[in-house]
Scaffold this motif. Structure first.
Motif: not given
Length: 131
Positions: A31-35, A98-102, A128-131, A24-27
């Motif tokens: 500033n990763f909003a959605e993906g 895991v999806p990320v929303k808002d 941890i990859s944010l796509i 969660k802290k990485i997200v």
């Protein structure tokens, strides 16, 4: 894609470490909003899973079941002596998405993300990859 490597030190032969807060802290920090958020472990005797994070007895039950069903010594051929850890890691899997929303992980009410150690204690890492 944003990629973060996290180092972790495990303390026991077999344990589940709740890494949800770190993810969660990485997200948030990115500033990763959605993906999509993917968590991957590059080890063959460790895993990543999602399971209940509200009651620690669930993790104890899972580890206890693994100990009964995947025996440490079962005439394995692998010379290194950690075949049981490889089998447990295969059952758990090496990644979750895991999806990320808002800007928030979309997890169920009771769900948490766990790093699963089966051949510790060791110095490990996961990505941890944010796509």
């Amino acid at each position: 894609m944003i990629l973060n490597r996290i180092n972790i030190r495990t303390e026991k032969k077999a344990e589940f470490i709740d890494i949800t807060t770190t993810v969660k802290k990485i997200v948030v920090s990115e500033n990763f909003a959605e993906g999509l958020c993917s968590v991957f472990v590059p080890h063959t005797t460790a895993g990543i899973t999602i399971n209940e994070a509200a009651d620690p007895d669930v993790v104890k039950d899972i580890l206890g079941h693994f100990e009964k069903k995947v025996l440490h010594n079962d005439n394995y051929l692998h010379a290194e002596g950690n075949s049981a850890a490889h089998i447990k890691a295969l059952i758990t899997g090496s990644s979750v998405t895991v999806p990320v929303k808002d800007g928030k992980l979309v997890l169920g009410t009771w769900q948490g993300i766990y790093f699963c150690e089966y051949d510790g204690p060791r110095s490990r890492s996961y990505f941890i990859s944010l796509i």
